[in-house]
Design a protein around this motif. Structure first.
Motif, PDB file in Angstrom:
ATOM      1  N   ASN A   1       9.693 -35.243  67.684  1.00 57.95           N
ATOM      2  CA  ASN A   1       9.260 -34.642  66.402  1.00 57.95           C
ATOM      3  C   ASN A   1       9.979 -34.849  65.170  1.00 57.95           C
ATOM      4  O   ASN A   1       9.555 -34.586  64.147  1.00 57.95           O
ATOM      5  CB  ASN A   1       8.946 -33.158  66.738  1.00 57.95           C
ATOM      6  N   ALA A   2      11.193 -35.051  65.596  1.00 59.20           N
ATOM      7  CA  ALA A   2      12.442 -35.098  64.294  1.00 59.20           C
ATOM      8  C   ALA A   2      12.212 -36.456  63.519  1.00 59.20           C
ATOM      9  O   ALA A   2      11.977 -37.577  64.375  1.00 59.20           O
ATOM     10  CB  ALA A   2      13.690 -35.134  64.785  1.00 59.20           C
ATOM     11  N   ASP A   3      12.380 -36.326  62.242  1.00 60.36           N
ATOM     12  CA  ASP A   3      12.243 -37.454  61.499  1.00 60.36           C
ATOM     13  C   ASP A   3      13.790 -38.271  61.604  1.00 60.36           C
ATOM     14  O   ASP A   3      13.691 -39.588  61.502  1.00 60.36           O
ATOM     15  CB  ASP A   3      11.984 -37.224  59.977  1.00 60.36           C
ATOM     16  N   SER A   4      14.652 -37.256  61.747  1.00 55.16           N
ATOM     17  CA  SER A   4      16.141 -38.002  62.000  1.00 55.16           C
ATOM     18  C   SER A   4      16.730 -37.128  63.082  1.00 55.16           C
ATOM     19  O   SER A   4      16.616 -35.994  63.106  1.00 55.16           O
ATOM     20  CB  SER A   4      17.038 -37.875  60.670  1.00 55.16           C
ATOM     21  N   VAL A   5      17.764 -37.622  63.741  1.00 51.94           N
ATOM     22  CA  VAL A   5      18.356 -37.165  64.608  1.00 51.94           C
ATOM     23  C   VAL A   5      19.964 -37.283  64.554  1.00 51.94           C
ATOM     24  O   VAL A   5      20.385 -38.417  64.351  1.00 51.94           O
ATOM     25  CB  VAL A   5      18.029 -37.259  66.141  1.00 51.94           C
ATOM     26  N   ILE A   6      20.762 -36.286  64.687  1.00 50.21           N
ATOM     27  CA  ILE A   6      22.089 -36.355  64.326  1.00 50.21           C
ATOM     28  C   ILE A   6      23.058 -35.524  65.563  1.00 50.21           C
ATOM     29  O   ILE A   6      22.763 -34.465  65.638  1.00 50.21           O
ATOM     30  CB  ILE A   6      22.550 -35.692  62.927  1.00 50.21           C
ATOM     31  N   PHE A   7      23.624 -36.491  66.183  1.00 49.02           N
ATOM     32  CA  PHE A   7      24.521 -36.067  67.071  1.00 49.02           C
ATOM     33  C   PHE A   7      25.926 -36.159  66.896  1.00 49.02           C
ATOM     34  O   PHE A   7      26.406 -36.883  66.024  1.00 49.02           O
ATOM     35  CB  PHE A   7      24.261 -36.908  68.536  1.00 49.02           C
ATOM     36  N   SER A   8      26.842 -35.499  67.424  1.00 48.67           N
ATOM     37  CA  SER A   8      28.283 -35.463  67.278  1.00 48.67           C
ATOM     38  C   SER A   8      28.939 -36.595  67.726  1.00 48.67           C
ATOM     39  O   SER A   8      30.313 -36.786  67.862  1.00 48.67           O
ATOM     40  CB  SER A   8      28.861 -34.240  67.581  1.00 48.67           C
ATOM     41  N   SER A   9      28.200 -37.390  68.663  1.00 44.44           N
ATOM     42  CA  SER A   9      28.885 -38.545  69.831  1.00 44.44           C
ATOM     43  C   SER A   9      27.967 -39.520  69.824  1.00 44.44           C
ATOM     44  O   SER A   9      26.690 -39.324  69.946  1.00 44.44           O
ATOM     45  CB  SER A   9      29.523 -37.830  71.007  1.00 44.44           C
ATOM     46  N   ASN A  10      28.553 -40.840  70.188  1.00 48.52           N
ATOM     47  CA  ASN A  10      27.569 -42.131  70.535  1.00 48.52           C
ATOM     48  C   ASN A  10      27.171 -41.572  72.295  1.00 48.52           C
ATOM     49  O   ASN A  10      25.904 -42.045  72.454  1.00 48.52           O
ATOM     50  CB  ASN A  10      28.458 -43.070  70.530  1.00 48.52           C
ATOM     51  N   TRP A  11      27.871 -40.809  72.915  1.00 45.80           N
ATOM     52  CA  TRP A  11      27.449 -40.311  74.194  1.00 45.80           C
ATOM     53  C   TRP A  11      26.143 -39.729  74.248  1.00 45.80           C
ATOM     54  O   TRP A  11      25.082 -40.134  74.904  1.00 45.80           O
ATOM     55  CB  TRP A  11      28.601 -39.389  74.945  1.00 45.80           C
ATOM     56  N   ALA A  12      25.928 -38.745  73.210  1.00 51.50           N
ATOM     57  CA  ALA A  12      24.706 -38.221  73.081  1.00 51.50           C
ATOM     58  C   ALA A  12      23.520 -38.939  72.675  1.00 51.50           C
ATOM     59  O   ALA A  12      22.367 -38.772  73.030  1.00 51.50           O
ATOM     60  CB  ALA A  12      24.880 -36.728  72.355  1.00 51.50           C
ATOM     61  N   LYS A  13      24.100 -39.729  71.534  1.00 51.44           N
ATOM     62  CA  LYS A  13      23.090 -40.792  70.862  1.00 51.44           C
ATOM     63  C   LYS A  13      22.415 -41.573  71.893  1.00 51.44           C
ATOM     64  O   LYS A  13      21.099 -41.709  71.953  1.00 51.44           O
ATOM     65  CB  LYS A  13      23.622 -41.356  69.760  1.00 51.44           C
ATOM     66  N   GLU A  14      23.113 -42.091  72.998  1.00 48.92           N
ATOM     67  CA  GLU A  14      22.773 -43.217  73.751  1.00 48.92           C
ATOM     68  C   GLU A  14      21.805 -42.441  74.641  1.00 48.92           C
ATOM     69  O   GLU A  14      20.916 -43.079  75.213  1.00 48.92           O
ATOM     70  CB  GLU A  14      23.885 -43.644  74.825  1.00 48.92           C
TER      71      GLU A  14
END
Length: 366
Positions: free
Chosen positions: A132-145
């Motif tokens: 649902n999000a147009d952009s997603v911002i995580f604090s780490s590459n670990w979460a992004k992956e």
């Protein structure tokens, strides 16, 4: 820009999420208008719970309906969602930004799951929120992956922006510190999960090898009685929202040589940012998202999750024995704080993401 900040915790309360929400909204408010919505939705729905045990995940569709109606009444430019169960079912006419430090798939093994139904529901809500999000911002590459691999999040809408230190910007720190004794500091509320027992073992090993050292434990109390030791200081609770406690933390970090945190799980670790602000390198377990704030050889060192107390003690001895290299490590630790691990840098990057997201949304939707 007018921002709707969606969170069930009060982001203007410095104690919410250890001060992280407070710093997020405070730094966003320097260039934007930030309005908090979501303060009473969860508490109100509790009265109408259909299950004996209450979990907000089971009411995500209800939250989506109520909050969408509220948000669409106002002229916000963008909505930032902190809690996945509040934003998964939003239906609004403005772009949605999802901000977090982990995903449910990464976090679930470190929580007590009430039921298989809850697990399946929460996992689906995470998927819906990311979709649902147009952009997603995580604090780490670990979460992004995890978002990309576990929830099929499009890479082009996923960003990594490190959080900052939840302390005021400071200029009083020491690089050329005395090294006649090694002062260790441990900061953490959850004694077992944060590796408190191992920290004590590291301290004892260094003592046994007749290395002059001290250990300050902040935020926890060992679960068993310890022998009297003048070099061991235990501070069970420290409240950074109180000036005297914040000053005390600063005094401790200013004299510390290493932050040691052999944690079993950590999505990010604000404490690593705070240590770096004082030029204090971290020795930590390479778990979760810890490798984002702690860069190997720059502001600390990462050890394998199953590293022993002997491994930690050996790393500390090796690094500390070379004074010239150690002082360079302190300088580079402070540099990591100045260039990455502070909220000014975070807000600058996030503001750019907000602007680009709003612009792209307008182009796409007219």
């Amino acid at each position: 820009m007018d921002i709707c900040f969606l969170s069930y915790l009060n982001p203007f309360d410095i104690k919410s999420w250890s001060g992280t929400l407070y710093h997020m909204t405070a730094f966003l408010a320097k260039q934007n208008t930030v309005e908090w919505i979501g303060d009473n939705v969860v508490s109100q729905s509790y009265a109408y719970r259909s299950k004996v045990e209450y979990y907000p995940e089971f009411y995500a569709q209800l939250y989506g309906s109520i909050l969408s109606e509220r948000i669409n009444r106002y002229n916000f430019d963008v909505v930032i969602v902190r809690d996945y169960f509040l934003g998964a079912y939003l239906d609004v006419s403005i772009p949605i930004i999802y901000i977090g430090d982990t995903t449910f798939r990464l976090f679930k093994d470190n929580m007590s799951l009430p039921s298989k139904e809850f697990e399946e529901t929460a996992d689906e809500i995470e998927r819906k929120m990311i979709e649902n999000a147009d952009s997603v911002i995580f604090s780490s590459n670990w979460a992004k992956e995890s978002a990309v691999n576990d929830y099929s999040c499009k890479k082009e809408k996923t960003h990594v922006v490190e959080f900052g230190a939840n302390i005021p910007a400071l200029s009083e720190y020491e690089i050329d510190i005395r090294t006649d004794a090694c002062n260790l500091v441990y900061i953490g509320k959850e004694w077992q999960r944060k590796g408190g027992v191992k920290v004590l073992d590291v301290y004892r090993l260094l003592k046994q090898e007749e290395i002059r050292c001290t250990l300050t434990i902040i935020g926890s109390t060992p679960e068993y009685k310890l022998e009297v030791d003048n070099d061991l200081i235990i501070i069970p609770h420290l409240d950074k929202s109180k000036k005297e406690d914040l000053d005390k933390l600063g005094q401790i970090l200013r004299k510390s040589h290493f932050l040691i945190l052999p944690t079993k799980f950590e999505p990010f670790g604000i404490v690593f940012c705070e240590a770096s602000a004082y030029g204090v390198p971290s020795i930590a377990a390479d778990v979760g998202g810890v490798s984002q704030p702690v860069r190997e050889g720059k502001n600390g060192f990462l050890l394998p999750p199953l590293a022993t107390a002997e491994d930690y003690a050996e790393k500390i001895k090796t690094v500390f024995s070379d004074k010239e290299s150690y002082l360079k490590l302190r300088a580079s630790s402070r540099h990591e704080y100045e260039t990455r691990l502070n909220w000014d840098v975070w807000s600058e990057k996030v503001n750019k993401i907000l602007e680009d997201t709003v612009e792209n949304y307008k182009k796409k939707n007219g």
